[in-house]
Design a protein around this motif. Structure first.
Motif, PDB file in Angstrom:
ATOM      1  N   UNK A 195     -17.346  -2.718 -27.264  1.00 12.84           N
ATOM      2  CA  UNK A 195     -16.971  -1.454 -26.631  1.00 12.84           C
ATOM      3  C   UNK A 195     -17.085  -1.515 -25.117  1.00 12.84           C
ATOM      4  N   UNK A 196     -17.845  -2.475 -24.607  1.00 18.25           N
ATOM      5  CA  UNK A 196     -17.933  -2.676 -23.163  1.00 18.25           C
ATOM      6  C   UNK A 196     -16.906  -3.683 -22.666  1.00 18.25           C
ATOM      7  N   UNK A 197     -16.134  -4.281 -23.578  1.00 21.65           N
ATOM      8  CA  UNK A 197     -15.101  -5.237 -23.193  1.00 21.65           C
ATOM      9  C   UNK A 197     -13.705  -4.623 -23.276  1.00 21.65           C
ATOM     10  N   UNK A 198     -13.530  -3.675 -24.194  1.00 20.33           N
ATOM     11  CA  UNK A 198     -12.202  -3.094 -24.376  1.00 20.33           C
ATOM     12  C   UNK A 198     -11.866  -2.107 -23.268  1.00 20.33           C
ATOM     13  N   UNK A 199     -10.592  -1.931 -23.047  1.00 17.84           N
ATOM     14  CA  UNK A 199     -10.106  -0.893 -22.135  1.00 17.84           C
ATOM     15  C   UNK A 199     -10.638   0.462 -22.593  1.00 17.84           C
ATOM     16  N   UNK A 200     -11.018   1.336 -21.633  1.00 12.96           N
ATOM     17  CA  UNK A 200     -11.591   2.626 -22.016  1.00 12.96           C
ATOM     18  C   UNK A 200     -11.458   3.637 -20.892  1.00 12.96           C
ATOM     19  N   UNK A 201     -11.444   4.901 -21.285  1.00 12.15           N
ATOM     20  CA  UNK A 201     -11.443   6.013 -20.337  1.00 12.15           C
ATOM     21  C   UNK A 201     -12.757   6.761 -20.512  1.00 12.15           C
ATOM     22  N   UNK A 202     -13.535   6.866 -19.435  1.00 13.16           N
ATOM     23  CA  UNK A 202     -14.824   7.552 -19.448  1.00 13.16           C
ATOM     24  C   UNK A 202     -14.626   8.937 -18.843  1.00 13.16           C
ATOM     25  N   UNK A 203     -14.823   9.959 -19.643  1.00  8.32           N
ATOM     26  CA  UNK A 203     -14.651  11.337 -19.184  1.00  8.32           C
ATOM     27  C   UNK A 203     -16.038  11.959 -19.048  1.00  8.32           C
ATOM     28  N   UNK A 219      -7.819   0.059 -28.215  1.00 11.18           N
ATOM     29  CA  UNK A 219      -7.843  -1.022 -29.192  1.00 11.18           C
ATOM     30  C   UNK A 219      -6.438  -1.577 -29.324  1.00 11.18           C
ATOM     31  N   UNK A 220      -6.295  -2.692 -30.025  1.00 12.37           N
ATOM     32  CA  UNK A 220      -4.983  -3.289 -30.208  1.00 12.37           C
ATOM     33  C   UNK A 220      -4.065  -2.299 -30.923  1.00 12.37           C
ATOM     34  N   UNK A 221      -2.847  -2.211 -30.450  1.00 10.00           N
ATOM     35  CA  UNK A 221      -1.820  -1.284 -30.930  1.00 10.00           C
ATOM     36  C   UNK A 221      -2.077   0.158 -30.509  1.00 10.00           C
ATOM     37  N   UNK A 222      -3.143   0.430 -29.726  1.00 11.14           N
ATOM     38  CA  UNK A 222      -3.283   1.752 -29.134  1.00 11.14           C
ATOM     39  C   UNK A 222      -2.360   1.766 -27.915  1.00 11.14           C
ATOM     40  N   UNK A 223      -1.165   2.265 -28.127  1.00  2.14           N
ATOM     41  CA  UNK A 223      -0.161   2.175 -27.082  1.00  2.14           C
ATOM     42  C   UNK A 223      -0.431   3.059 -25.894  1.00  2.14           C
TER      43      UNK A 223
END
Length: 309
Positions: A195-203, A219-223
């Motif tokens: 979870x610290x390696x994947x792309x993410x939006x922190x709100x 995650x993969x296929x999260x377009x």
């Protein structure tokens, strides 16, 4: 005669090999290119193909369209419109208690508990860093030290809009670039610091119980990941950490308000500050949760007198 336990061992070895192969392939796949292709495909207005794909998807994943605001699969102009479908207004009632924390999504609990020594639990025997999850910002991590976390996994059959657990005002949105590994339980148990390696939006929100973070993990296929205040955050994919300060003009949202969505599924991580809240005892790994149900309570001694939910 072969002992029953001996007979079962080859099956376990096959499953273990399959899991290792599934995870190993993810290191080799062009994760972002595949996700960008999925982003394009799921928005194509191909009526015959789209309606066939939606009916097949509903059957395979046992999607309950009776809860949807639009229950007719033929009414959706694209696969993404179906995937991000709204629910009926009465489908997910909120808790009656004013200090209740409402679940922000439909899904299952991956892990939930207390943040200890700057670490969160990813899977059995596997921890990861709070500071790394928050983009490497130690001052931001300090806000949640000894606080609470809950990791909620959204499966393909789930409702994919995200709602506010409690009322709050947006302080900051931080987009952190990264990989796009799958976030299902098999991958979470195998990929370090997932979870610290994947792309993410922190709100990051200011609330009457102190700071709260709602983290949307790609995650993969999260377009695409979207929020109501900035519409689409991805794509395009960020090349460096991007911080958008809302200042005093940040939107104020009530408990239960929609604030974001995944275009294809992923994971949401909730963070609360120390001594601000507690989780309900049933919030255990593997437990199914539904958007709007009570998953915790704010500490009453942290609420200002006369405050509203």
């Amino acid at each position: 005669m072969t002992h029953p336990l001996t007979r079962s061992n080859p099956d376990r070895r096959v499953r273990s090999f399959g899991a290792r192969l599934f995870v190993g392939l993810q290191y080799l796949l062009p994760q972002h290119a595949l996700s960008n292709a999925m982003f394009w495909l799921t928005r194509r207005p191909w009526p015959v193909l789209i309606h066939w794909a939606i009916r097949l998807y509903v059957r395979i994943f046992r999607v309950d369209l009776s809860e949807a605001a639009e229950p007719d699969p033929r009414a959706y102009p694209s696969f993404n419109a179906f995937f991000t479908r709204r629910l009926r207004a009465d489908a997910r009632p909120l808790p009656s208690q004013s200090n209740a924390i409402a679940c922000p999504v439909d899904g299952r609990v991956s892990r939930a508990g207390r943040i200890h020594n700057g670490a969160l639990i990813q899977a059995k025997g596997r921890d990861y860093s709070l500071a790394a999850l928050l983009g490497g910002d130690p001052s931001l991590a300090a806000l949640f030290e000894d606080g609470l976390f809950a990791t909620l996994y959204l499966s393909p059959r789930d409702y994919h809009r995200i709602h506010m657990p409690i009322a709050g005002r947006l302080r900051q949105t931080i987009l952190v670039p990264g990989r796009l590994f799958s976030v299902n339980p098999t991958t979470a148990a195998a990929v370090p610091d997932l979870f610290a390696r994947n792309e993410r939006a922190i709100c990051l929100f200011d609330t009457r119980a102190g700071p709260m973070a709602v983290i949307l993990v790609g995650a993969i296929f999260v377009g695409s990941i979207e929020t109501v205040w900035s519409e689409r955050l991805t794509p395009p994919r960020a090349q460096a950490i991007r911080v958008d300060d809302a200042g005093d003009e940040g939107p104020s949202l009530s408990r239960g308000d929609e604030f974001g969505r995944f275009n294809m599924g992923s994971t949401v991580i909730l963070l609360f500050a120390a001594n601000s809240a507690h989780w309900e005892p049933q919030l255990q790994p593997g437990t199914a949760v539904r958007c709007g149900e009570q998953i915790g309570q704010l500490q009453r001694d942290r609420l200002p007198a006369g405050s509203k939910p």
